[in-house]
Write a protein that holds these residues in place. Sequence first.
Motif, PDB file in Angstrom:
ATOM      1  N   ALA A   1     -53.288 -21.208  48.020  1.00 61.88           N
ATOM      2  CA  ALA A   1     -53.383 -22.522  47.382  1.00 61.88           C
ATOM      3  C   ALA A   1     -52.762 -22.399  45.999  1.00 61.88           C
ATOM      4  N   CYS A   2     -51.766 -23.218  45.753  1.00 53.89           N
ATOM      5  CA  CYS A   2     -51.059 -23.149  44.472  1.00 53.89           C
ATOM      6  C   CYS A   2     -51.608 -24.240  43.553  1.00 53.89           C
ATOM      7  N   SER A   3     -52.098 -23.825  42.392  1.00 63.58           N
ATOM      8  CA  SER A   3     -52.762 -24.768  41.479  1.00 63.58           C
ATOM      9  C   SER A   3     -51.768 -25.722  40.801  1.00 63.58           C
ATOM     10  N   ASN A   4     -50.484 -25.359  40.861  1.00 63.57           N
ATOM     11  CA  ASN A   4     -49.439 -26.115  40.171  1.00 63.57           C
ATOM     12  C   ASN A   4     -49.638 -26.128  38.671  1.00 63.57           C
ATOM     13  N   LYS A   5     -50.491 -25.253  38.173  1.00 61.04           N
ATOM     14  CA  LYS A   5     -50.552 -25.059  36.725  1.00 61.04           C
ATOM     15  C   LYS A   5     -49.584 -23.919  36.444  1.00 61.04           C
ATOM     16  N   LYS A   6     -48.549 -24.233  35.712  1.00 61.73           N
ATOM     17  CA  LYS A   6     -47.496 -23.246  35.493  1.00 61.73           C
ATOM     18  C   LYS A   6     -47.999 -22.144  34.579  1.00 61.73           C
ATOM     19  N   ARG A   7     -47.462 -20.968  34.859  1.00 58.94           N
ATOM     20  CA  ARG A   7     -47.930 -19.810  34.119  1.00 58.94           C
ATOM     21  C   ARG A   7     -46.689 -18.974  33.796  1.00 58.94           C
ATOM     22  N   GLY A   8     -46.493 -18.685  32.530  1.00 56.24           N
ATOM     23  CA  GLY A   8     -45.429 -17.759  32.164  1.00 56.24           C
ATOM     24  C   GLY A   8     -46.112 -16.504  31.674  1.00 56.24           C
TER      25      GLY A   8
ATOM     26  N   THR B   1     -59.245 -16.592  34.858  1.00 56.65           N
ATOM     27  CA  THR B   1     -59.141 -17.569  35.948  1.00 56.65           C
ATOM     28  C   THR B   1     -58.802 -18.978  35.430  1.00 56.65           C
ATOM     29  N   GLY B   2     -59.683 -19.553  34.640  1.00 58.37           N
ATOM     30  CA  GLY B   2     -59.435 -20.914  34.140  1.00 58.37           C
ATOM     31  C   GLY B   2     -59.929 -21.944  35.136  1.00 58.37           C
ATOM     32  N   LYS B   3     -59.995 -23.195  34.634  1.00 57.68           N
ATOM     33  CA  LYS B   3     -60.609 -24.281  35.394  1.00 57.68           C
ATOM     34  C   LYS B   3     -59.904 -24.534  36.733  1.00 57.68           C
ATOM     35  N   GLU B   4     -58.579 -24.455  36.725  1.00 56.94           N
ATOM     36  CA  GLU B   4     -57.833 -24.785  37.944  1.00 56.94           C
ATOM     37  C   GLU B   4     -58.161 -23.803  39.071  1.00 56.94           C
ATOM     38  N   LEU B   5     -58.051 -22.508  38.765  1.00 58.41           N
ATOM     39  CA  LEU B   5     -58.300 -21.502  39.812  1.00 58.41           C
ATOM     40  C   LEU B   5     -59.767 -21.495  40.228  1.00 58.41           C
ATOM     41  N   ASP B   6     -60.670 -21.666  39.268  1.00 60.81           N
ATOM     42  CA  ASP B   6     -62.096 -21.702  39.612  1.00 60.81           C
ATOM     43  C   ASP B   6     -62.412 -22.888  40.524  1.00 60.81           C
TER      44      ASP B   6
ATOM     45  N   THR C   1     -59.368 -28.356  57.816  1.00 63.87           N
ATOM     46  CA  THR C   1     -60.481 -28.809  56.966  1.00 63.87           C
ATOM     47  C   THR C   1     -60.341 -28.192  55.581  1.00 63.87           C
ATOM     48  N   PHE C   2     -59.999 -26.913  55.546  1.00 65.03           N
ATOM     49  CA  PHE C   2     -59.836 -26.204  54.273  1.00 65.03           C
ATOM     50  C   PHE C   2     -58.834 -26.944  53.387  1.00 65.03           C
ATOM     51  N   ILE C   3     -57.677 -27.241  53.971  1.00 61.48           N
ATOM     52  CA  ILE C   3     -56.613 -27.867  53.169  1.00 61.48           C
ATOM     53  C   ILE C   3     -57.043 -29.258  52.700  1.00 61.48           C
ATOM     54  N   SER C   4     -57.650 -30.032  53.572  1.00 62.44           N
ATOM     55  CA  SER C   4     -58.003 -31.396  53.131  1.00 62.44           C
ATOM     56  C   SER C   4     -59.169 -31.360  52.141  1.00 62.44           C
ATOM     57  N   GLN C   5     -60.181 -30.554  52.432  1.00 61.17           N
ATOM     58  CA  GLN C   5     -61.373 -30.547  51.563  1.00 61.17           C
ATOM     59  C   GLN C   5     -61.071 -29.946  50.177  1.00 61.17           C
ATOM     60  N   VAL C   6     -60.414 -28.781  50.166  1.00 62.49           N
ATOM     61  CA  VAL C   6     -60.105 -28.133  48.886  1.00 62.49           C
ATOM     62  C   VAL C   6     -59.103 -28.997  48.106  1.00 62.49           C
ATOM     63  N   GLY C   7     -58.132 -29.542  48.855  1.00 60.53           N
ATOM     64  CA  GLY C   7     -57.108 -30.380  48.213  1.00 60.53           C
ATOM     65  C   GLY C   7     -57.721 -31.596  47.539  1.00 60.53           C
TER      66      GLY C   7
ATOM     67  N   LYS D   1     -59.358 -34.470  42.617  1.00 61.26           N
ATOM     68  CA  LYS D   1     -60.379 -35.275  41.948  1.00 61.26           C
ATOM     69  C   LYS D   1     -60.784 -34.621  40.620  1.00 61.26           C
ATOM     70  N   THR D   2     -60.906 -33.304  40.605  1.00 64.71           N
ATOM     71  CA  THR D   2     -61.387 -32.607  39.408  1.00 64.71           C
ATOM     72  C   THR D   2     -60.283 -32.385  38.379  1.00 64.71           C
ATOM     73  N   ILE D   3     -59.102 -32.028  38.847  1.00 61.02           N
ATOM     74  CA  ILE D   3     -58.036 -31.608  37.923  1.00 61.02           C
ATOM     75  C   ILE D   3     -57.063 -32.743  37.596  1.00 61.02           C
ATOM     76  N   GLY D   4     -56.909 -33.676  38.549  1.00 60.91           N
ATOM     77  CA  GLY D   4     -56.046 -34.823  38.235  1.00 60.91           C
ATOM     78  C   GLY D   4     -54.662 -34.740  38.837  1.00 60.91           C
ATOM     79  N   TYR D   5     -54.312 -33.620  39.428  1.00 59.26           N
ATOM     80  CA  TYR D   5     -53.048 -33.551  40.190  1.00 59.26           C
ATOM     81  C   TYR D   5     -53.268 -32.660  41.404  1.00 59.26           C
ATOM     82  N   LYS D   6     -52.251 -32.656  42.284  1.00 61.49           N
ATOM     83  CA  LYS D   6     -52.424 -32.019  43.600  1.00 61.49           C
ATOM     84  C   LYS D   6     -52.198 -30.506  43.565  1.00 61.49           C
ATOM     85  N   ALA D   7     -52.849 -29.829  44.505  1.00 60.70           N
ATOM     86  CA  ALA D   7     -52.539 -28.421  44.775  1.00 60.70           C
ATOM     87  C   ALA D   7     -51.645 -28.388  46.011  1.00 60.70           C
TER      88      ALA D   7
END
Length: 391
Positions: A215-222, A318-323, A360-366, A371-377
């Motif tokens: 699952a990719c959080s789409n939070k960019k990391r350098g 970890t941070g909010k996105e990964l958690d 189910t995993f993809i729909s539920q986690v997605g 809802k929590t982060i504001g953009y899609k994984a």
Amino acid sequence: MTNIKETVLAKFAEVFGDNNGADVYFAPGRVNLIGEHTDYNGGHVFPCALTIGTYGVARKRADKMCHFYSMNFENLGVIDVDLSNKIEPDKALDWVNYPLGVVWAFGEKGMKAESGFDLLLYGNIPNGSGLSSSASVEVLTGFILRDLFGFDVTNQDLALIGQYSENKFNGVNCGIMDQFAIAMGKKDHAIFLDTSNLQFEYAPLKLEGAKIVIACSNKKRGLGDSKYNERRAECEDALASLKTMVDIKSLGDLDEATYEKLSPVIKDGTKCRRARHAVYENQRTIEAVRALKLGNIKAFGQLMNESHKSLRDDYEVTGKELDTLVDAAWQVPGVIGSRMTGAGFGGCTVSIVREDAIDTFISQVGETYEKTIGYKADFYVVEIGDGPCKL
Ligand code: GLA
């Protein structure tokens, strides 16, 4: 595969006039199953190569010019480097610093490219996702240089040269895990690597009706601007304190009990927690591979979960996105284990999910994530592939 080969060859012809004499190469990305932030602490890691990665089309030139083009950064066009000049990192060269760093690293080891080359890259690993797009480019470039110029190096050397270029040319003090997993990858196997001496063993990944889902959080990391180098320095400080008590080379030399006995010598609480993660994570990795060999996939998954908690609480990467992704994954029946993977601070999680629970995993986690982060994984059901090759 054939399709991608034709596409990149056609693009090469469009960019460089024709594709006569050009060859196509591939190097994978990687995912680490367990053993995070242990590789620069002399511990064990357990990564595997993926079937997604970086494609390269290359052709030697008669002059000393190198022309680089990436289909992932088409807006940057062709970037030129003249090898008759001193090779130095240069921000203006953008992504080219990765392949160029490898050309430089070969030169440092006495293997100078006798001419320039044209190189086109196309990667299908999401950039900055923690699946090692940069190490994939480094190993790919090394593989191509070996083929073009006949350099006498093994795949393991390609991993070390890639790491050297990342450390010395691109300024990230990474360990050996990523480049090693990519250069030495083997289909359907993970690599149990002892980073203190580079001894390794291939472990067949028999997941019995389960698959690896990223699952990719789409939070960019350098990595360069993250706290990666800081964590490494904290571990080095903790090790220096421990060394005043015991004769060890790295944190990987300690088991949990010895660490607990000696840890009061580390006065700084933060550094103490960093070291605790490194020690416990190493032991967890050894135990996880033992469990896998015994066919106890459930225990393997639980150790993955423990790994995430330690990275969250002790190592704080970890941070909010990964958690959010991992917490949501833990709620889904059929999830055997879930944790962040790679450096952290954004990027991806890796989960082992029973095949009948993947949808189910993809729909539920997605849903929870958005809802929590504001953009899609984004989700990828991945396969474990081989190391680099010429197509
Ligand atoms: C990055 C580095 C690796 C390793 C991981 C954390 O991917 O490149 O060397 O340290 O982070 O396990």
